[in-house]
Design a protein around this motif. Structure first.
Motif, PDB file in Angstrom:
ATOM      1  N   THR A  81       0.756  -1.289   0.034  1.00  0.00           N
ATOM      2  CA  THR A  81      -0.009  -0.051  -0.153  1.00  0.00           C
ATOM      3  C   THR A  81       0.837   1.208   0.172  1.00  0.00           C
ATOM      4  O   THR A  81       0.512   2.151  -0.652  1.00  0.00           O
ATOM      5  N   PHE A  82       1.984   1.315   0.805  1.00  0.00           N
ATOM      6  CA  PHE A  82       2.803   2.734   0.959  1.00  0.00           C
ATOM      7  C   PHE A  82       3.899   2.535  -0.048  1.00  0.00           C
ATOM      8  O   PHE A  82       4.921   3.422   0.309  1.00  0.00           O
ATOM      9  N   PHE A 104       4.543   5.681  -1.721  1.00  0.00           N
ATOM     10  CA  PHE A 104       3.520   6.798  -1.280  1.00  0.00           C
ATOM     11  C   PHE A 104       4.436   7.989  -0.996  1.00  0.00           C
ATOM     12  O   PHE A 104       5.381   8.445  -0.314  1.00  0.00           O
ATOM     13  N   GLY A 140       5.758  11.343   2.529  1.00  0.00           N
ATOM     14  CA  GLY A 140       4.741  10.268   2.852  1.00  0.00           C
ATOM     15  C   GLY A 140       5.435   9.417   4.188  1.00  0.00           C
ATOM     16  O   GLY A 140       4.551   8.956   4.838  1.00  0.00           O
ATOM     17  N   ARG A 195       3.255   8.769   7.779  1.00  0.00           N
ATOM     18  CA  ARG A 195       2.920   7.462   8.359  1.00  0.00           C
ATOM     19  C   ARG A 195       3.470   7.335   9.853  1.00  0.00           C
ATOM     20  O   ARG A 195       2.808   6.481  10.727  1.00  0.00           O
ATOM     21  N   LEU A 212      -5.281   4.437   0.457  1.00  0.00           N
ATOM     22  CA  LEU A 212      -4.275   5.195   1.138  1.00  0.00           C
ATOM     23  C   LEU A 212      -4.594   5.733   2.436  1.00  0.00           C
ATOM     24  O   LEU A 212      -4.123   5.963   3.358  1.00  0.00           O
ATOM     25  N   LEU A 230      -3.923   4.725   5.953  1.00  0.00           N
ATOM     26  CA  LEU A 230      -3.043   5.808   6.739  1.00  0.00           C
ATOM     27  C   LEU A 230      -3.792   6.423   8.071  1.00  0.00           C
ATOM     28  O   LEU A 230      -3.213   6.497   8.991  1.00  0.00           O
ATOM     29  N   ASN A 243       5.328   0.506  11.464  1.00  0.00           N
ATOM     30  CA  ASN A 243       6.137   1.266  10.556  1.00  0.00           C
ATOM     31  C   ASN A 243       7.537   0.881  10.368  1.00  0.00           C
ATOM     32  O   ASN A 243       7.915   0.581   9.071  1.00  0.00           O
TER      33      ASN A 243
END
Lengths: 452, 182
Positions: free
Chosen positions: A17-18, A21, B34, B38, B117, B121, B136
């Motif tokens: 998904t990331f 990103f 990005g 996260r 996303l 997120l 993460n």
């Protein structure tokens, strides 16, 4: 959402998904970064330099003061003996008759050999007793500039403020401050100041006390320290109850305890194999008792452990709560003594030795500490007795020697001491205390070398 | 070719060329932003972490041995900055309403991907601080539990337990989102 993800696949799902990103940051952020970068560029060039300048100035001033002191007080060692002609109180009758001689009279001059000896006297390696009076300190400021390219790219300045030299030991100590401008990765610049003291012993030597003396060549002086375990047994039967089982019962109620012995000794080297050793030790001998008062009374060893006499104070159990027969005694007896061991050390091989001899022991103090639990609750008490007694004993042991230097030797061994210590009770009871020790001693040869 | 360009840009940055620095920022800021999103739970925090990361990177650019690994190096700085930010502000951090940011996403994503996303997120940002950091670090950025325990100064066991809890909560939240979308 496309699907529900099971627990095992969640990591994979998140990674996918990331993946790639990206989020566009606002424009103003770059302006902030640029501004901060410009600020931080200006800062480090200012602060540390200013600080370094201050320390440098201080260091230079200190150096100049030190130099001044050295100029005013030159080293007295460097001045050579000068000839001072003897004063004569001769009365001058006729000044015209006096002949002025260009040289002093030969009889007034010191011998040539004496002058040469004084001028060529070598620097002493060892201190003499006279030197011990010559303690002095010099103020020796110094600046050390150290660059440490490995740790960081910034210089370190060390300013040693005071150097103190103590002549007899050839020791020196210094105190100082080091200033290090630091710039760690990902951190703002800062300065690290470290204050410290340092003691250096560049040369340490104990004087040869009796040079060239054959007797002193055979003498050692040493210090000894012995952790020891002591235990005693009741061996003399003149009790109310004299049965073996009662005696055995009593003995089983006593446990040995750990204690220590320490002191000094002189050792005389008779020949290659034998040494005679005479020592003075302070020794502590502990014994742990656990017996209830009912059994103690039945055997005949009641509360008075020592027969009262004019020389010996009688010590008794004292407590805030009355002792009962059911009370379990938990008592530690400590006997302190000054011992004079005299022994013969036999060197079997190069490094192994056997040691056997006799011992005089002067009991100088006793202490009794009781912890008990009974019907009346817990209590702890202790009493000190002024018990004095003279005792004799035997000693024996074995050990290993190691020469540490030409003069120093380390001995490590195990020894056993058997004390013929008559501890009297109301009934006549004699104990045989046995002490096992791990003997560690360090001896110093007063003259000559061990490696001859 | 790209590596050569990057090496030249970095060299120019080291020589003090401001436009080179800006070029470097323009190239890597979106992906680092990005990452910051996260690790944080609001836009303001993400921006602060990003800003801090680039400042540190530019200040320590001379320490970078291999210019080709610049992106990896920059990401590491950003992760460390996020952890430092978390440690510094852990007492001040309170749960905030998560902002939707799909409008800020770069155009390279499809609308579906943007929505997905945004949802994931949002769930990650709602996680407690330590869980968010651990998931993460482990799941997305590929750090090991040993590395995480050193970075966060926690035990390996705590790291594993945080990861377990985070996964559990994510599955649960993703399940809820699935049901709502039906």
């Amino acid at each position: 959402m496309k699907k529900i993800y099971p627990d095992q696949d969640i990591d994979k799902f998140l990674k996918q998904t990331f993946d790639g990103f990206q989020v566009t940051p606002p424009e103003k952020l770059w302006d902030n970064i640029e501004l901060k970068l410009d600020d931080s560029k200006a800062k480090p060039s200012g602060k540390p330099k200013k600080s370094n300048k201050g320390w440098l100035t201080g260091g230079i001033i200190l150096s100049m003061i030190g130099l001044l002191i050295l100029i005013i007080h030159p080293d007295p060692k460097k001045t050579l003996p000068t000839y001072q002609p003897e004063r004569t109180d001769m009365a001058i009758e006729n000044p015209a008759e006096i002949k002025i001689s260009p040289q002093p009279a030969a009889s007034n001059l010191p011998e040539k050999s004496k002058i040469e000896k004084a001028q060529t006297k070598p620097t002493q390696d060892f201190v003499t007793p006279r030197d011990t009076a010559k303690l002095f300190a010099t103020l020796t400021p110094s600046i050390t500039y150290t660059r440490m390219p490995v740790l960081n790219d910034y210089p370190t300045i060390t300013i040693a403020g005071l150097d103190k030299n103590i002549q007899p030991l050839r020791a020196s100590g210094s105190g100082g401050t080091s200033v290090t401008p630091l710039k760690k990765p990902m951190d703002t610049p800062r300065i690290k100041i470290h204050n410290g003291l340092r003691l250096q012993l560049p040369k340490f030597a104990i004087p040869d006390l009796f040079p060239g003396n054959s007797f002193s060549d055979r003498l050692d002086f040493g210090l000894t320290m012995t952790p020891q375990y002591s235990s005693r047994i009741l061996f003399y039967k003149s009790l109310q109850s004299q049965t073996s089982s009662d005696i055995a019962d009593f003995n089983s109620s006593e446990d040995g305890a750990f204690s220590f012995c320490s002191g000094f000794f002189f050792s005389f080297n008779v020949n290659k194999s034998f040494d005679i050793v005479l020592g003075v030790n302070y020794s502590s001998f502990n014994q742990h008792l656990s017996i209830d008062s009912l059994r103690r009374e039945a055997i005949g060893v009641n509360e008075y452990l020592v027969r009262s006499s004019p020389g010996n104070l009688r010590f008794t159990y004292s407590s805030t709560a009355p002792l009962t027969n059911e009370a379990l005694l938990n008592t530690m007896l400590t006997f302190s003594s000054i011992d004079l061991p005299l022994s013969l050390k036999y060197r079997m091989f190069k490094n192994f030795y056997l040691n056997f001899g006799v011992l005089y022991s002067r009991l100088v103090n006793t202490n009794i500490n009781i912890r008990a639990t009974g019907f009346n609750g817990n209590f702890t008490t202790s009493a000190i007795s002024g018990l004095r007694a003279n005792n004799f004993g035997l000693l024996g042991g074995a050990g290993y020697s190691k020469n540490l230097t030409n003069r120093l030797r380390l001995d490590v061994g195990a020894d056993c001491r058997l004390l013929l210590l008559p501890i009297n009770t109301e009934a006549t009871v004699k104990y045989l205390p046995v002490v096992f020790g791990l003997n560690i001693s360090l001896s110093y040869k007063l003259s000559g070398s061990r490696n001859k | 070719m790209e590596a050569l360009v990057l090496t030249n840009i970095i060299r120019s940055c080291l020589e003090g060329n401001e436009s080179a620095r800006r070029a470097l920022y323009a190239k890597y800021a979106p992906s680092i932003m990005g990452l910051c999103f996260r690790y944080s739970n609001c836009k303001a925090d993400a921006e602060e972490i990003l800003q801090e990361s680039f400042i540190k990177a530019f200040q320590n650019l001379h320490r970078l041995n291999d210019p080709e690994r610049f992106e990896w190096w920059l990401k590491r700085i950003a992760v460390n900055s996020a952890i430092t930010f978390y440690k510094k502000n852990r007492r001040l951090i309170h749960r905030r309403d998560v902002e939707h940011f799909e409008n800020m996403l770069t155009d390279s994503f499809s609308i579906d991907k943007k929505l997905e996303l945004d949802e994931v997120l949002t769930i990650i940002q709602r996680l407690p601080e330590k869980m968010r950091l651990v998931i993460n670090l482990y799941a997305i950025d590929g750090y090991t539990h040993e590395e995480i325990s050193t970075m966060l100064k926690i035990s390996i066991g705590t790291s594993k337990s945080n990861l377990f809890d985070a996964r559990k909560r994510l599955v649960k939240e993703l399940g809820k989102t699935e049901e709502n979308s039906k």
